[in-house]
Design an enzyme around this catalytic site. Structure first.
Site, PDB file in Angstrom:
ATOM      1  N   VAL A 180      44.112  40.018  40.343  1.00 25.75           N
ATOM      2  CA  VAL A 180      43.616  41.178  41.093  1.00 25.75           C
ATOM      3  C   VAL A 180      44.061  42.288  40.613  1.00 25.75           C
ATOM      4  O   VAL A 180      43.484  43.669  40.290  1.00 25.75           O
ATOM      5  CB  VAL A 180      43.530  41.354  42.939  1.00 25.75           C
ATOM      6  CG1 VAL A 180      43.077  42.819  43.130  1.00 25.75           C
ATOM      7  CG2 VAL A 180      43.014  39.554  43.311  1.00 25.75           C
ATOM      8  N   GLU A 181      45.769  42.749  40.612  1.00 22.27           N
ATOM      9  CA  GLU A 181      45.966  44.186  40.314  1.00 22.27           C
ATOM     10  C   GLU A 181      45.708  43.949  39.140  1.00 22.27           C
ATOM     11  O   GLU A 181      44.865  45.615  38.801  1.00 22.27           O
ATOM     12  CB  GLU A 181      47.268  44.168  40.702  1.00 22.27           C
ATOM     13  CG  GLU A 181      48.023  45.397  40.740  1.00 22.27           C
ATOM     14  CD  GLU A 181      48.530  46.834  41.855  1.00 22.27           C
ATOM     15  OE1 GLU A 181      48.622  47.781  41.579  1.00 22.27           O
ATOM     16  OE2 GLU A 181      48.143  46.172  42.149  1.00 22.27           O
ATOM     17  N   SER A 182      45.775  43.468  37.640  1.00 17.08           N
ATOM     18  CA  SER A 182      45.682  43.485  36.888  1.00 17.08           C
ATOM     19  C   SER A 182      44.686  43.439  36.159  1.00 17.08           C
ATOM     20  O   SER A 182      43.850  44.653  35.636  1.00 17.08           O
ATOM     21  CB  SER A 182      46.304  41.546  35.920  1.00 17.08           C
ATOM     22  OG  SER A 182      47.486  41.818  36.236  1.00 17.08           O
TER      23      SER A 182
END
Length: 131
Positions: free
Chosen positions: A55-57
């Site tokens: 999700v963050e990437s």
């Protein structure tokens, strides 16, 4: 995808977790990975941290592409919900913007399995650090 972006997406934690960026742009990012033993927690299902990382990437790359030469982005919040346990297969994370403002961005990331079932869903708020 430029060589500079390719270096970013193919290094660090992305490389360690085996994330493959299938689509990279300012309006949409898609990454995929094949679940392996390195992704599993002791009970044999994908570790929640892997979903949070995907999700963050995905959100960070999309936000950075949108901001471009105006500066850099940093994540300030990641809220990821785990919806369906997975033990094997190929997973796909698709990030799209919810809001892109002068100082912050908010991105939605939906993770599905190879049968298009929702596996996890997250939102990432990113700070725009302008030059």
């Amino acid at each position: 995808m430029t060589d500079d972006i390719r270096k970013i997406v193919d290094s660090g934690l992305n490389a360690t977790l085996g994330f493959h960026f299938a689509d990279v742009g300012a309006d949409r990012v898609e990454l995929t990975w094949t679940v392996g033993p390195q992704h599993l927690q002791p009970f044999g299902i994908v570790h929640g941290g892997v979903y949070c990382s995907a999700v963050e990437s995905a959100a960070s790359i999309g936000a950075a592409m949108w901001l471009g030469d105006r500066g850099h982005v940093v994540g300030v919040a990641n809220h990821t919900n785990f919806l369906h346990a997975v033990r094997e297969g190929t997973l796909s994370a698709v990030a799209t913007p919810i809001h892109r403002g002068r100082s912050q961005q908010l991105w939605l990331v939906e993770i599905t399995d190879d049968q298009q079932r929702a596996v996890a869903r997250g939102e990432v708020r990113l700070q725009n650090l302008t030059s």
